[in-house]
Design a protein around this motif. Structure first.
Motif, PDB file in Angstrom:
ATOM      1  N   ALA A 360     -25.982  28.000  -8.067  1.00  0.00           N
ATOM      2  CA  ALA A 360     -25.073  28.541  -9.080  1.00  0.00           C
ATOM      3  C   ALA A 360     -25.686  29.782  -9.689  1.00  0.00           C
ATOM      4  O   ALA A 360     -26.904  29.992  -9.616  1.00  0.00           O
ATOM      5  N   MET A 361     -24.841  30.603 -10.318  1.00  0.00           N
ATOM      6  CA  MET A 361     -25.329  31.840 -10.934  1.00  0.00           C
ATOM      7  C   MET A 361     -25.004  31.841 -12.419  1.00  0.00           C
ATOM      8  O   MET A 361     -23.846  31.695 -12.817  1.00  0.00           O
ATOM      9  N   GLY A 362     -26.038  32.017 -13.244  1.00  0.00           N
ATOM     10  CA  GLY A 362     -25.856  32.091 -14.677  1.00  0.00           C
ATOM     11  C   GLY A 362     -25.222  33.394 -15.099  1.00  0.00           C
ATOM     12  O   GLY A 362     -25.154  34.364 -14.334  1.00  0.00           O
ATOM     13  N   GLU A 363     -24.769  33.445 -16.322  1.00  0.00           N
ATOM     14  CA  GLU A 363     -24.073  34.623 -16.831  1.00  0.00           C
ATOM     15  C   GLU A 363     -24.955  35.861 -16.810  1.00  0.00           C
ATOM     16  O   GLU A 363     -24.470  36.986 -16.659  1.00  0.00           O
ATOM     17  N   ASP A 364     -26.263  35.679 -16.936  1.00  0.00           N
ATOM     18  CA  ASP A 364     -27.181  36.817 -16.936  1.00  0.00           C
ATOM     19  C   ASP A 364     -27.667  37.172 -15.549  1.00  0.00           C
ATOM     20  O   ASP A 364     -28.521  38.046 -15.385  1.00  0.00           O
ATOM     21  N   GLY A 365     -27.143  36.512 -14.520  1.00  0.00           N
ATOM     22  CA  GLY A 365     -27.540  36.802 -13.149  1.00  0.00           C
ATOM     23  C   GLY A 365     -28.573  35.855 -12.572  1.00  0.00           C
ATOM     24  O   GLY A 365     -28.877  35.927 -11.372  1.00  0.00           O
ATOM     25  N   THR A 366     -29.133  34.980 -13.392  1.00  0.00           N
ATOM     26  CA  THR A 366     -30.123  34.025 -12.904  1.00  0.00           C
ATOM     27  C   THR A 366     -29.504  33.105 -11.854  1.00  0.00           C
ATOM     28  O   THR A 366     -28.398  32.604 -12.024  1.00  0.00           O
ATOM     29  N   THR A 367     -30.227  32.889 -10.755  1.00  0.00           N
ATOM     30  CA  THR A 367     -29.796  31.961  -9.721  1.00  0.00           C
ATOM     31  C   THR A 367     -30.418  30.596  -9.986  1.00  0.00           C
ATOM     32  O   THR A 367     -31.620  30.485 -10.208  1.00  0.00           O
ATOM     33  N   TYR A 368     -29.585  29.571  -9.974  1.00  0.00           N
ATOM     34  CA  TYR A 368     -30.053  28.200 -10.152  1.00  0.00           C
ATOM     35  C   TYR A 368     -29.836  27.434  -8.853  1.00  0.00           C
ATOM     36  O   TYR A 368     -28.714  27.382  -8.328  1.00  0.00           O
ATOM     37  N   ARG A 369     -30.907  26.869  -8.328  1.00  0.00           N
ATOM     38  CA  ARG A 369     -30.835  25.998  -7.156  1.00  0.00           C
ATOM     39  C   ARG A 369     -31.070  24.571  -7.659  1.00  0.00           C
ATOM     40  O   ARG A 369     -32.180  24.231  -8.072  1.00  0.00           O
ATOM     41  N   ILE A 370     -30.010  23.784  -7.655  1.00  0.00           N
ATOM     42  CA  ILE A 370     -30.054  22.482  -8.319  1.00  0.00           C
ATOM     43  C   ILE A 370     -29.901  21.373  -7.279  1.00  0.00           C
ATOM     44  O   ILE A 370     -28.897  21.310  -6.560  1.00  0.00           O
ATOM     45  N   ARG A 371     -30.882  20.515  -7.223  1.00  0.00           N
ATOM     46  CA  ARG A 371     -30.878  19.417  -6.266  1.00  0.00           C
ATOM     47  C   ARG A 371     -30.270  18.173  -6.909  1.00  0.00           C
ATOM     48  O   ARG A 371     -30.606  17.823  -8.042  1.00  0.00           O
ATOM     49  N   GLY A 372     -29.386  17.498  -6.180  1.00  0.00           N
ATOM     50  CA  GLY A 372     -28.822  16.229  -6.622  1.00  0.00           C
ATOM     51  C   GLY A 372     -29.419  15.105  -5.794  1.00  0.00           C
ATOM     52  O   GLY A 372     -29.017  14.904  -4.642  1.00  0.00           O
ATOM     53  N   ASN A 373     -30.376  14.400  -6.342  1.00  0.00           N
ATOM     54  CA  ASN A 373     -31.119  13.415  -5.555  1.00  0.00           C
ATOM     55  C   ASN A 373     -30.244  12.262  -5.064  1.00  0.00           C
ATOM     56  O   ASN A 373     -30.499  11.689  -4.005  1.00  0.00           O
ATOM     57  N   ALA A 374     -29.229  11.895  -5.851  1.00  0.00           N
ATOM     58  CA  ALA A 374     -28.330  10.819  -5.431  1.00  0.00           C
ATOM     59  C   ALA A 374     -27.011  11.345  -4.884  1.00  0.00           C
ATOM     60  O   ALA A 374     -26.265  10.594  -4.253  1.00  0.00           O
ATOM     61  N   GLY A 375     -26.722  12.601  -5.131  1.00  0.00           N
ATOM     62  CA  GLY A 375     -25.485  13.151  -4.606  1.00  0.00           C
ATOM     63  C   GLY A 375     -25.039  14.417  -5.315  1.00  0.00           C
ATOM     64  O   GLY A 375     -25.450  14.699  -6.446  1.00  0.00           O
ATOM     65  N   THR A 376     -24.198  15.176  -4.620  1.00  0.00           N
ATOM     66  CA  THR A 376     -23.603  16.409  -5.139  1.00  0.00           C
ATOM     67  C   THR A 376     -22.094  16.227  -5.176  1.00  0.00           C
ATOM     68  O   THR A 376     -21.505  15.656  -4.250  1.00  0.00           O
ATOM     69  N   VAL A 377     -21.463  16.701  -6.249  1.00  0.00           N
ATOM     70  CA  VAL A 377     -20.032  16.479  -6.457  1.00  0.00           C
ATOM     71  C   VAL A 377     -19.320  17.809  -6.665  1.00  0.00           C
ATOM     72  O   VAL A 377     -19.744  18.621  -7.497  1.00  0.00           O
ATOM     73  N   LEU A 378     -18.240  18.017  -5.925  1.00  0.00           N
ATOM     74  CA  LEU A 378     -17.352  19.154  -6.158  1.00  0.00           C
ATOM     75  C   LEU A 378     -16.167  18.678  -6.984  1.00  0.00           C
ATOM     76  O   LEU A 378     -15.434  17.776  -6.568  1.00  0.00           O
ATOM     77  N   ALA A 379     -15.978  19.277  -8.163  1.00  0.00           N
ATOM     78  CA  ALA A 379     -14.866  18.920  -9.048  1.00  0.00           C
ATOM     79  C   ALA A 379     -14.350  20.188  -9.724  1.00  0.00           C
ATOM     80  O   ALA A 379     -14.160  20.239 -10.932  1.00  0.00           O
ATOM     81  N   THR A 380     -14.139  21.231  -8.923  1.00  0.00           N
ATOM     82  CA  THR A 380     -13.838  22.564  -9.445  1.00  0.00           C
ATOM     83  C   THR A 380     -12.354  22.834  -9.628  1.00  0.00           C
ATOM     84  O   THR A 380     -11.972  23.946 -10.001  1.00  0.00           O
ATOM     85  N   GLY A 381     -11.505  21.847  -9.367  1.00  0.00           N
ATOM     86  CA  GLY A 381     -10.076  22.060  -9.555  1.00  0.00           C
ATOM     87  C   GLY A 381      -9.415  22.609  -8.311  1.00  0.00           C
ATOM     88  O   GLY A 381     -10.039  22.797  -7.256  1.00  0.00           O
ATOM     89  N   GLY A 382      -8.126  22.886  -8.427  1.00  0.00           N
ATOM     90  CA  GLY A 382      -7.341  23.367  -7.298  1.00  0.00           C
ATOM     91  C   GLY A 382      -7.305  24.872  -7.208  1.00  0.00           C
ATOM     92  O   GLY A 382      -8.212  25.570  -7.656  1.00  0.00           O
ATOM     93  N   PHE A 383      -6.190  25.401  -6.639  1.00  0.00           N
ATOM     94  CA  PHE A 383      -6.109  26.848  -6.418  1.00  0.00           C
ATOM     95  C   PHE A 383      -4.792  27.433  -6.914  1.00  0.00           C
ATOM     96  O   PHE A 383      -4.301  28.435  -6.392  1.00  0.00           O
ATOM     97  N   SER A 384      -4.231  26.838  -7.971  1.00  0.00           N
ATOM     98  CA  SER A 384      -2.980  27.369  -8.521  1.00  0.00           C
ATOM     99  C   SER A 384      -3.148  28.755  -9.128  1.00  0.00           C
ATOM    100  O   SER A 384      -2.159  29.466  -9.343  1.00  0.00           O
ATOM    101  N   GLY A 385      -4.386  29.146  -9.438  1.00  0.00           N
ATOM    102  CA  GLY A 385      -4.646  30.468  -9.996  1.00  0.00           C
ATOM    103  C   GLY A 385      -5.044  31.501  -8.964  1.00  0.00           C
ATOM    104  O   GLY A 385      -5.471  32.605  -9.321  1.00  0.00           O
TER     105      GLY A 385
END
Length: 641
Positions: A360-385
């Motif tokens: 992910a990318m923070g507002e200031d440009g910082t890159t975050y590499r985030i590990r999910g040890n038990a799992g990763t979840v996508l919950a970003t919504g649909g594409f109506s926009g």
């Protein structure tokens, strides 16, 4: 370097200290407050000034205090912006105006309209005191960061809307640590701007309205249809037993059943019915969890396209905001959940064929590499926009290239999760099922300006003529609206069916603001209402008179409507006309998942993508705040009941 990288917990704490809850003093106008101007000095005329900017729902009033040399103070003194979405802009933009003596401040991502309204009003205030161009600005846009930060948690979630936040809380309650990255400046997503109606089958009897004769007939018809379908016999037998027991009990509260709900959405074959019923039971379990957590609902209602009264309405807050207030409270109690706002997920991290986290990318440009040890979840919504994506998968609507496609959705629903899922081999389904909302505001696309009951109203076109059954499904209603002049209509209601409370509509929006902005028309007579909306009074009077006859008899020979109540006739002033149109609301399609399991992502061939789960509108087949039930079900699958 300017940075905004607060967790939701830290943001709430900061908001409390900074006094984000702005006092509303009802002040207006664009002149200095009486007695505050002291005469022109070297640059500005000292004093306190007020001006308005155009917010989403009503003018935003800003007050600026000037000295001879610059801005001493700036603050928002009244607004009707959406809580959570506007919070950061209302707190931060005025502070930056003073700190940097600048009106060229960057808008807050996710609250752009609010930000620009504040800046516009502030500019007018400064212009009254002298010249906005005379400010000695010290604002410099920060240089983007190139830092890379590694983080980890048991679960990492992309998207802090309904399904993502419910999943985070449910996982944390089972002992997991959770990090959520969110594209916008707030949690909540579309859950903040939808009606907040939660489909809650078998909800407590005290929340159900009295059952009508028409509803009794509907249950009998559904059971009769089920008897000649292929649904498993055990389900049908159980439903019959439930219905028979209800009738013998003398109960007046409306009958409901998880099986009835599953049947009401159609009669799938045997193979599909089990999965359909699993989802319905999960909705009930989530509703029960809310009630057990102390969440309060008002009496259930039917909503646009779904008239059975199993839709629970939050008793407090506007729209769906109270759900997220509950989630906030759980975080404050100690749930190990950190929310990183204005930090969109950009890609999934993999090791071999396993998803291990996200970037992910923070507002200031910082890159975050985030590990999910038990799992990763996508919950970003649909594409109506995302108009381009809507057109790419469209098989239903007559959209032309370049046509504006309005949406009810708030910022950020662009299909990002679907795009990230495709990059790691996820399969897609139902992408062509794009559901508009047929009761959207003609100016800003929201439902929050509605005046009139979603089920108990009459709908007319610009000529004052009724043109459809008012309780059809959303697809059919949209087709009918698209065929009308200017693709718009008016919801006509009266004192009983308007759902007006005092000087507010059912969402707490100020009626006078709606009237002033052309989003509502009111009259003590139908003739006066017709004149206000610009149609022939004789035509509208004839339409309402005929509709009232239909509503009293319950026999709609014109359009086949079957559901009416004692309040359906439009006859008690004042009368209201709420102008509405269609807007893209829900995209049913998305990433295919193992629904009966824990919403694990699937490839096109049906195999599981290890480490990745998908919830909410990002997944195929479900939408609305009911997707919160998916979050609870997923947490149970991952960490146990």
């Amino acid at each position: 370097m300017l940075r905004y990288q607060l967790s939701r917990r830290d943001f709430i704490r900061t908001a409390t200290v900074a006094g984000i809850t702005v006092g509303v003093f009802g002040l207006s106008g664009c002149a200095p407050l009486p007695g505050t101007g002291t005469g022109r000095g070297s640059g500005f005329t000292p004093g306190t000034y007020q001006a308005e900017g155009d917010g989403k729902f009503a003018p935003i009033t800003v007050e600026v205090t000037m000295s001879e040399t610059g801005i001493v103070d700036a603050r928002v003194v009244s607004h009707e912006e959406t809580e959570y979405i506007s919070d950061r802009a209302i707190a931060e933009i005025p502070e930056k105006i003073v700190e940097f003596q600048s009106l060229d401040i960057d808008a807050v991502t996710g609250a752009t309209l609010t930000s620009m309204a504040i800046l516009s009003a502030a500019r007018e205030c400064v212009s009254q005191a002298g010249s906005a161009g005379a400010l000695a600005s010290t604002y410099e846009r920060p240089v983007p960061s190139d830092e890379v930060i590694e983080l980890e948690a048991d679960v990492v979630i992309a998207g802090a809307g309904a399904s993502g936040m419910a999943a985070a809380i449910a996982c944390a309650q089972r002992g997991a640590s959770v990090i959520i990255v969110e594209k916008s400046c707030n949690i909540g997503g579309n859950g903040l701007v939808c009606g907040g109606y939660l489909e809650y089958p078998e909800l407590p009897k005290e929340l159900r309205p009295a059952m009508t004769d028409v509803q009794r007939d509907e249950v009998n018809e559904l059971i009769a249809a089920a008897e000649v379908s292929q649904i498993p016999a055990n389900y049908l037998d159980e439903l019959k037993n439930q219905w028979e027991a209800w009738q013998k009990s003398g109960e007046r509260a409306c009958f409901d059943s998880t099986i009835l709900e599953s049947i009401s959405y159609g009669l799938p074959d045997c193979a599909d019915f089990d999965a359909s019923h699993v989802i319905t039971v999960r909705e009930k379990e989530f509703g029960d969890w809310l009630v057990e957590s102390g969440f309060e609902f008002k009496e259930a209602v039917g909503i646009v396209g779904y008239p059975w009264p199993r839709w629970a309405v939050p008793a407090k807050g506007r729209c769906g905001q109270s759900y997220f207030q509950l989630f906030d409270q759980e975080i404050q109690k100690g749930c190990d959940v950190e929310v990183m706002l204005n930090t969109p997920a950009t890609s999934l991290l993999t090791e071999g064929n396993v998803v291990i986290g996200l970037e992910a990318m923070g507002e200031d440009g910082t890159t975050y590499r985030i590990r999910g040890n038990a799992g990763t979840v996508l919950a970003t919504g649909g594409f109506s926009g995302n108009p381009e994506m809507l057109r790419r998968y469209n098989e239903i609507w007559p959209w032309e290239d370049g046509q504006v496609i309005p949406t009810t959705n708030c910022y950020g629903h662009d299909g990002d999760g679907i795009t990230m899922g495709l990059a790691v081999g996820c399969g897609l389904s139902l992408m062509h099922l794009q559901m508009p909302f047929p009761f959207a505001d003609c100016k800003n696309g929201t439902d929050e300006t509605t005046v009139g009951d979603d089920v108990d109203c009459v709908i007319v076109n610009k000529h004052g003529e009724r043109f459809m059954n008012e309780i059809l499904d959303r697809y059919t209603m949209t087709e009918n609206i698209m065929a009308q002049p200017d693709q718009m209509m008016f919801m006509i209601s009266d004192a009983r069916t308007s759902r007006v409370q005092g000087d507010k509509n059912r969402y707490g929006r100020d009626l006078q603001n709606l009237i002033d902005q052309g989003q509502l028309y009111v009259s003590d007579t139908i003739e006066g209402l017709a004149s206000a909306i610009g149609c022939d009074p004789a035509v509208l009077c004839a339409t309402i008179e005929h509709y009232n006859e239909i509503a009293r008899s319950g026999n709609d020979t014109d359009f086949g409507r079957t559901t009416f109540s004692e309040e359906s006739p439009i006859e008690q002033p004042p009368f209201y006309a709420s102008p509405r149109t269609w807007a893209m609301h829900i995209t049913t399609g998305g990433i295919t998942t193992d629904v009966v399991g824990g919403y694990r992502a699937l490839r096109e061939d049906g195999s599981v993508i290890e480490g990745l789960r998908v919830l909410g509108e990002c997944a195929s087949g479900m939408a609305g705040v009911a997707v919160m039930s998916q979050g609870l079900a997923m947490a149970k699958d991952m960490f146990g009941a």
